[in-house]
Design a protein around this motif. Structure first.
Motif, PDB file in Angstrom:
ATOM      1  N   ALA B 171       5.318  -5.204  -7.170  1.00 34.42           N
ATOM      2  CA  ALA B 171       3.865  -5.103  -7.358  1.00 34.42           C
ATOM      3  C   ALA B 171       3.132  -6.125  -6.494  1.00 34.42           C
ATOM      4  O   ALA B 171       2.076  -5.851  -5.926  1.00 34.42           O
ATOM      5  CB  ALA B 171       3.515  -5.307  -8.828  1.00 34.42           C
ATOM      6  N   MET B 172       3.717  -7.323  -6.376  1.00 35.74           N
ATOM      7  CA  MET B 172       3.082  -8.354  -5.559  1.00 35.74           C
ATOM      8  C   MET B 172       3.070  -7.974  -4.085  1.00 35.74           C
ATOM      9  O   MET B 172       2.083  -8.204  -3.383  1.00 35.74           O
ATOM     10  CB  MET B 172       3.804  -9.695  -5.731  1.00 35.74           C
ATOM     11  CG  MET B 172       3.538 -10.384  -7.049  1.00 35.74           C
ATOM     12  SD  MET B 172       1.823 -10.940  -7.227  1.00 35.74           S
ATOM     13  CE  MET B 172       1.794 -12.372  -6.165  1.00 35.74           C
ATOM     14  N   HIS B 174       2.957  -5.009  -2.952  1.00 37.58           N
ATOM     15  CA  HIS B 174       1.939  -3.974  -2.780  1.00 37.58           C
ATOM     16  C   HIS B 174       0.542  -4.591  -2.763  1.00 37.58           C
ATOM     17  O   HIS B 174      -0.303  -4.211  -1.956  1.00 37.58           O
ATOM     18  CB  HIS B 174       2.037  -2.938  -3.895  1.00 37.58           C
ATOM     19  CG  HIS B 174       1.063  -1.816  -3.737  1.00 37.58           C
ATOM     20  ND1 HIS B 174       1.334  -0.697  -2.981  1.00 37.58           N
ATOM     21  CD2 HIS B 174      -0.197  -1.668  -4.205  1.00 37.58           C
ATOM     22  CE1 HIS B 174       0.279   0.100  -2.993  1.00 37.58           C
ATOM     23  NE2 HIS B 174      -0.654  -0.456  -3.735  1.00 37.58           N
ATOM     24  N   ALA B 175       0.293  -5.540  -3.654  1.00 41.03           N
ATOM     25  CA  ALA B 175      -1.059  -6.060  -3.812  1.00 41.03           C
ATOM     26  C   ALA B 175      -1.416  -7.086  -2.732  1.00 41.03           C
ATOM     27  O   ALA B 175      -2.530  -7.114  -2.238  1.00 41.03           O
ATOM     28  CB  ALA B 175      -1.218  -6.688  -5.192  1.00 41.03           C
ATOM     29  N   GLY B 177       0.573  -7.834   0.125  1.00 47.06           N
ATOM     30  CA  GLY B 177       1.014  -7.494   1.477  1.00 47.06           C
ATOM     31  C   GLY B 177       1.860  -8.583   2.108  1.00 47.06           C
ATOM     32  O   GLY B 177       2.706  -9.199   1.459  1.00 47.06           O
TER      33      GLY B 177
END
Lengths: 303, 347
Positions: B171-172, B174-175, B177
């Protein structure tokens, strides 16, 4: 903490102009690869259809012509802001994205279809509106950022299409159901919970949860597709009020909100269901009428 | 109650300062888009190798002294994104004669490495200890910059990281980059229990509470009176609830309000010398719980519930609506499963 999937849902127009707009130029290799893929995709479809698509679809989806063919065939359609799709501004869990489709601003709606262009399985559900409002709320799985659309078919045979672009991390459709981690999940399949609420106009809001894994058949563990495919909402007298065709993208333990015109003297709303293995389910949500009568989203805004 | 700003204490800027989360990247998103639009028409692939756009990302850490030998690196009051690199949570640095003691390691490997350099420039020493307050990714993904044995957290934090760490990492990425490049999960090598650890002339009193997650560490340094409250306390930034247990959180806030504290460092928001953060956090949680329950009892869908009005005082709280929406997604399923009667019947 700030996370599980904190992604801004953007209004899709920027993507219409540049499908790769989300790619940060400073990504280095990863960014370069993504960009190259995006550009390759663009080159592939652009000359044939991009200009037409951009003008055609407010969300600029590369899948739009496919979606048109799949859901409307040769019927006529219009983009219509009166068909609302509500999604959260962030996707907290891509296996459980809350969506509300609402075409109550239109008259004489017969059918409400929800689909997501860029999902592996695009068709999410179809609500058949008999004695009901064209309104449905549910949770769905998304595999990646995608347009989420609702199309309302009115009595004149025209589809009215609304939608939003939902940004999201991937994995919803290909992740195994949570219940697989419970050794006793088979014991709870078919368990249902729910409640009825009276609306100000005398119609009845039904909220309903049916325990079911809703396996897509696309999960990494090769679990075959296993999902509720049909629900039938009936009055005490057996009159059909609404039908719901449900597909794989609807989340595990489908949790639905519908508005039906159940006769107020009825003891409850009967919901008959069937999954793709032929198993049948029956629930009766009792009419308690103890809850305050409120009219949906408008009521929240008025307070 | 005064907000501690740049006092006449030693403060500094760590890192090269070429580019900071606050001031943005070397090229703005808009500029990048315009550049893209410009190149899109002709030499398509050139855009991918635009060298101006490839400047290295760099957290420009700006320690703020809150008392002699104690600094805070403030997180920005934002959601994790590709501009801030996930540096949204506060990190505290104590100078001791045995080396720096740090509370929370930040969001990424890159941040952790900058943090080590920052601590060295402030204290002239290496890092003796890193306490982790809880398992959320904006507080722990700088772990890679430290020896596992220097990293200390309650068992519940270690277990939570072991279970959720991979999902948090994805998730990190994705958020945030590329800020996350090379970041991997590192588990702490030392278990913290309630007690006192003396390091280089300072006394670190550790207390394991719960409520924001199932295991939340607070660290009180006795000689300075600095209390690092982790995410049990937010101030002027809406609290997050993905793993919250509200009754436990409330009792933890009561516990914090009884502590003898000179300065309270919230997980997110400014350091103050009073309990405004604990009070505000308690009030926010009460509002969220009540508003969501009311929406649920009226039969609203989750999306409808997300539009519920919030009291005016929350307008000055950063990310109020954003976190409220998230809290609806956290709490609604539990309300549905826990409150509706069974309605299935035999066929």
């Amino acid at each position: 903490m700030q996370l599980t999937k904190p992604i801004q849902a953007s209004p899709g127009m920027s993507r219409a102009v540049a499908p790769w707009a989300g790619v940060n130029m400073r990504f280095g290799l990863l960014g370069a690869c993504l960009l190259a893929i995006s550009l390759a995709t663009a080159i592939f479809w652009w000359p044939a259809s991009a200009a037409a698509e951009g003008a055609d679809d407010p969300l600029g989806s590369p899948m739009w012509s496919e979606m048109k063919a799949q859901f409307f065939a040769n019927a006529s359609f219009v983009f219509d802001d009166r068909v609302k799709v509500l999604v959260p501004s962030i996707v907290e869990n891509q296996a459980q994205v809350p969506v509300t489709a609402d075409a109550r601003a239109l008259q004489d709606v017969r059918k409400l279809v929800v689909f997501a262009d860029l999902n592996p399985i695009q068709h999410v559900l179809t609500l058949g509106v008999l004695k009901a409002e064209p309104f449905i709320a549910f949770r769905m799985k998304v595999e990646q950022g995608t347009p989420v659309r609702a199309a309302a078919l009115t009595g004149d045979g025209v589809w009215h299409v609304g939608g939003v672009f939902l940004d999201a991390a991937g994995g919803g459709c290909s992740a195994p159901a949570m219940a697989r981690n419970d050794s006793d999940w088979t014991d709870t399949v078919g368990h249902a919970q729910g409640k009825l609420y009276r609306e100000l106009d005398g119609s009845v809001r039904a909220r309903f949860r049916l325990r079911h894994p809703m396996d897509t058949g696309l999960a990494r563990d090769n679990t075959p597709a296993y999902f509720i495919e049909k629900l039938d909402m009936r009055s005490d007298a057996g009159e059909q009020l609404a039908t719901l065709e449900i597909r794989e993208p609807v989340s595990e333990d489908p949790t639905l909100t519908m508005v039906v015109r159940l006769p107020l003297q009825d003891a409850g709303l009967t919901i008959l269901g069937r999954d793709n293995h032929g198993e049948e389910y029956r629930s009766v949500i009792p009419a308690g009428w103890r809850q305050s009568a409120v009219g949906a989203a408008g009521a929240a805004a008025e307070r | 109650m005064a907000v501690i700003r740049q006092k006449q204490l030693r403060s500094a800027t760590c890192g090269s300062g070429q580019s900071s989360p606050a001031s943005g990247r070397g090229i703005s998103r808009r500029a990048a888009l315009e550049r893209l639009a410009a190149v899109a028409a002709l030499p398509l692939i050139v855009g991918a190798f635009d060298e101006a756009a490839a400047a290295p990302l760099n957290y420009s850490l700006k320690p703020v002294a809150i008392t002699e030998g104690v600094w805070v690196l403030y997180g920005v009051p934002e959601a994790i994104d590709r501009n801030n690199g996930g540096a949204i949570a506060n990190v505290t640095i104590f100078d001791t004669s045995d080396g720096a003691v740090i509370v929370d390691s930040g969001p990424s490997k890159r941040f952790g490495l900058s943090l080590v350099e920052c601590a060295r420039s402030l204290t002239g020493k290496g890092v003796a200890r890193v306490y982790l307050t809880h398992f959320h990714p904006d507080h722990v993904f700088g772990n890679q910059a430290f020896e596992a044995q220097a990293l200390a957290a309650p068992q519940g934090v270690i277990d939570g990281l072991a279970t959720l760490g991979e999902d948090f990492a994805s998730a990190m990425y994705h958020a945030a980059g590329d800020w996350m490049r090379g970041t991997e999960l590192v588990l702490p090598g030392k278990v913290v229990i309630d007690g006192v650890e003396e390091i280089g002339g300072r006394r670190f009193v550790t207390t394991v509470l719960a409520g924001h997650t199932n295991s939340d560490l607070i660290v009180r340094e006795a000689t300075s009176g600095v209390v690092v409250a982790g995410d049990l306390v937010f101030l002027d930034r809406a609290p997050t609830t993905p793993h919250a247990d509200l009754p436990k959180w409330r009792s933890s806030l009561e516990h914090i309000a009884r502590i003898d504290a000179q300065h309270i460092v919230p997980g997110h928001g400014p350091v103050e010398d009073g309990f405004r953060g604990a009070v505000q956090t308690r009030e926010w949680l009460a509002i969220v719980e009540e508003t969501i329950r009311e929406a649920f009892e009226r039969g609203l869908s989750m999306n409808e519930a997300m539009t519920s009005p919030l009291p005016d005082w929350t307008k000055s709280i950063a990310l109020a609506r954003y976190e409220f929406e998230r809290s609806v997604m956290h709490f609604y399923p539990k309300l549905e499963a826990g409150n509706w009667p069974r309605v299935d019947k035999p066929i």
